[in-house]
Design an enzyme around this catalytic site. Structure first.
Site, PDB file in Angstrom:
ATOM      1  N   SER A  34       1.982  -9.742  -0.439  1.00  0.00           N
ATOM      2  CA  SER A  34       1.585  -8.332  -0.406  1.00  0.00           C
ATOM      3  C   SER A  34       1.856  -7.641   0.929  1.00  0.00           C
ATOM      4  O   SER A  34       2.050  -6.433   0.972  1.00  0.00           O
ATOM      5  CB  SER A  34       0.105  -8.195  -0.764  1.00  0.00           C
ATOM      6  OG  SER A  34      -0.699  -9.039   0.039  1.00  0.00           O
ATOM      7  N   LYS A  81       0.815  -1.223   0.000  1.00  0.00           N
ATOM      8  CA  LYS A  81       0.000   0.000   0.000  1.00  0.00           C
ATOM      9  C   LYS A  81       0.849   1.273   0.000  1.00  0.00           C
ATOM     10  O   LYS A  81       0.409   2.303  -0.491  1.00  0.00           O
ATOM     11  CB  LYS A  81      -0.953  -0.004   1.188  1.00  0.00           C
ATOM     12  CG  LYS A  81      -2.086  -1.006   0.997  1.00  0.00           C
ATOM     13  CD  LYS A  81      -3.201  -0.801   2.011  1.00  0.00           C
ATOM     14  CE  LYS A  81      -4.427  -1.601   1.643  1.00  0.00           C
ATOM     15  NZ  LYS A  81      -4.269  -3.052   1.895  1.00  0.00           N
ATOM     16  N   GLU A 114     -10.620   6.363   3.271  1.00  0.00           N
ATOM     17  CA  GLU A 114     -11.454   5.438   4.019  1.00  0.00           C
ATOM     18  C   GLU A 114     -10.583   4.243   4.365  1.00  0.00           C
ATOM     19  O   GLU A 114      -9.591   3.982   3.694  1.00  0.00           O
ATOM     20  CB  GLU A 114     -12.644   5.000   3.170  1.00  0.00           C
ATOM     21  CG  GLU A 114     -12.344   3.862   2.189  1.00  0.00           C
ATOM     22  CD  GLU A 114     -11.302   4.204   1.128  1.00  0.00           C
ATOM     23  OE1 GLU A 114     -11.182   5.399   0.780  1.00  0.00           O
ATOM     24  OE2 GLU A 114     -10.601   3.284   0.663  1.00  0.00           O
TER      25      GLU A 114
HETATM   26  C1  LIG Z   1      -5.089  -4.119   1.543  1.00  0.00           C
HETATM   27  C2  LIG Z   1      -4.346  -5.346   1.365  1.00  0.00           C
HETATM   28  C3  LIG Z   1      -4.662  -6.268   0.344  1.00  0.00           C
HETATM   29  C4  LIG Z   1      -5.851  -6.128  -0.556  1.00  0.00           C
HETATM   30  O1  LIG Z   1      -5.846  -5.027  -1.399  1.00  0.00           O
HETATM   31  P1  LIG Z   1      -5.555  -5.132  -2.960  1.00  0.00           P
HETATM   32  O2  LIG Z   1      -5.892  -3.789  -3.465  1.00  0.00           O
HETATM   33  O3  LIG Z   1      -6.433  -6.221  -3.514  1.00  0.00           O
HETATM   34  O4  LIG Z   1      -4.122  -5.471  -3.111  1.00  0.00           O
HETATM   35  C5  LIG Z   1      -3.855  -7.388   0.184  1.00  0.00           C
HETATM   36  N1  LIG Z   1      -2.802  -7.614   0.995  1.00  0.00           N
HETATM   37  C6  LIG Z   1      -2.472  -6.762   1.993  1.00  0.00           C
HETATM   38  C7  LIG Z   1      -1.296  -7.075   2.830  1.00  0.00           C
HETATM   39  C8  LIG Z   1      -3.223  -5.605   2.211  1.00  0.00           C
HETATM   40  O5  LIG Z   1      -2.879  -4.777   3.206  1.00  0.00           O
END
Ligand SMILES: *Cc1c(COP(=O)(O)O)cnc(C)c1O
Length: 394
Positions: A378, A89, A111
């Site tokens: 992620s 993010k 948000e």
């Molecule tokens: C917010 C988040 C996601 C989901 O958001 P995407 O926009 O689909 O990537 C996935 N993994 C983590 C670690 C997150 O914080």
């Protein structure tokens, strides 16, 4: 099925479905964003902050233990969990924060559901010296205390939203309303590749660095492109970020792993790509979970970052055109993969990312030993340890 991308449409999806006041604001944002793409100074700053603030490039890690254990393909993990603030993010908030600053805005609003995007936005607001208001469902505020504390420590105001269910969808509505009221001075920093144009394009562009790095790193380590890129899908920003660079590479399989929650038949899931219908949600058209009457349904996942009834319009297009391979993982599979990765590699993943890990754990045998699978990790799992421990370990 159209597959062209123009005027903020990805084939039949995307666009802007909003009242004229907001439409105008977003048209201005789209113009400014277009300009920033060729603004050398802006691009230089973006690259600089990716490096010195987010800690890019993130490592492409060969998961040797997991590879040996699963007896399938060579498995690599793209370590977005090692970024500052612990997830992908940060890439998006750096980009949008710089853009807002360049447009002369003094306040960021956003948000947040689980609070991850709120923390990322509060972080960049602190760095750039901007005010920050985070809209959060009252129910979520109670459930996500550590992230609420983080946002407040970083200097953000956390505004409870009590309308509707008091969750993410209501927080989006409240943030949009505040944005229209105050758009001369504020930027609405959307957290995923969703929403009306230009957000899906802009967020994808700020996240595509992930796939560009994967390409360079895998070419250096293996001398060839991967067989597959695997990513979990909430709104779809980490997925489109990791995959975008590989869309033209027809031999690279793109696997989107959606949250199956308690399972399709339970009705409690977030399978927007697999089970959604083209519907307007939050000002754009995309595959969305709806009931028999076409009303938007609540989604569900134990991973709150994946708990959204819509999905990025570009992923909807890629699905409809057959470019995307759909898969899914249940809550139970994700928790199992969470513990598995922790114990086999010593890496505690976010519960969201654990869905992508669950895919390769389950499907490894369908790949050849010479195949290369890159799993986009992620984020890191600090935020989830209590939940997983209390529910499954104790
Ligand atoms: C917010 C988040 C996601 C989901 O958001 P995407 O926009 O689909 O990537 C996935 N993994 C983590 C670690 C997150 O914080």
């Amino acid at each position: 099925m159209k597959t062209t991308t123009e005027n903020g449409f990805f084939g039949d999806f995307g666009g802007v479905f909003l009242p004229p006041a907001l439409e105008k604001v977003l048209a201005d944002l789209a113009t400014e964003y277009e300009k920033s793409k060729t603004d050398k100074d802006f691009q230089k700053q973006l690259k600089h902050l990716y490096q010195v603030y987010a800690n890019r490039p993130s490592t492409l890690y060969f998961a040797e233990n997991m590879t040996a254990d699963l007896k399938g393909p060579k498995i690599y993990l793209k370590r977005e969990d090692l970024n500052h603030t612990g997830a992908h993010k940060i890439n998006n908030v750096i980009g949008q924060g710089l853009l807002a600053k360049k447009m002369g805005k003094t306040k960021l609003i956003a948000e947040t559901g689980a609070g991850q995007h709120g923390v990322a936005t509060a972080t960049i607001a602190a760095y750039l010296g901007m005010e920050c208001d985070i809209y959060m469902g009252a129910r979520d505020i109670d459930a996500q205390k550590p992230n609420v504390y983080r946002m407040k420590i970083l200097g953000a105001k956390v505004i409870p939203v009590t309308q509707g269910q008091g969750t993410l969808k209501d927080a989006v509505d409240a943030a949009l309303t505040a944005f229209v009221a105050d758009y001369a001075t504020t930027h609405y920093l959307l957290g995923s590749a969703v929403g009306p144009h230009p957000y899906p394009t802009m967020v994808r562009d700020f996240q595509k660095i992930v796939g560009q790095e994967i390409r360079q790193q895998i070419m250096k380590m293996e001398g060839r492109l991967p067989t597959s890129i695997v990513a979990c899908v909430g709104g779809g920003s980490n997925a489109i970020g990791a995959m975008y660079d590989f869309i033209p590479e027809k031999n690279v399989e793109l696997v989107a792993v959606e949250p199956a929650g308690r399972g399709l038949l339970s009705g409690r899931h977030g399978l927007s790509l697999a089970a959604g219908k083209p519907t307007v949600i939050h000002g754009y058209k995309t595959l969305t979970l709806v009931d028999d009457k076409g009303e938007i349904k609540e989604s569900y996942s134990a991973a709150s970052g994946l708990d959204y009834p819509g999905v990025g319009p570009e992923l909807s297009m890629l699905k409809e055109s057959g470019r995307l391979t759909l898969s899914e993982a249940t809550d139970a599979e994700a928790v199992d993969a969470f513990v598995y990765l922790s114990r086999i590699e010593g890496i505690i993943p976010a519960l969201e990312s654990a869905h992508a890990v669950a895919y390769i754990k389950r499907e490894a045998k369908k790949y050849k030993k010479t195949d290369i699978v890159v799993v986009n990790l992620s984020g890191r799992g600090d935020k989830d340890v209590e939940h997983v421990y209390e529910t499954f370990i104790k």
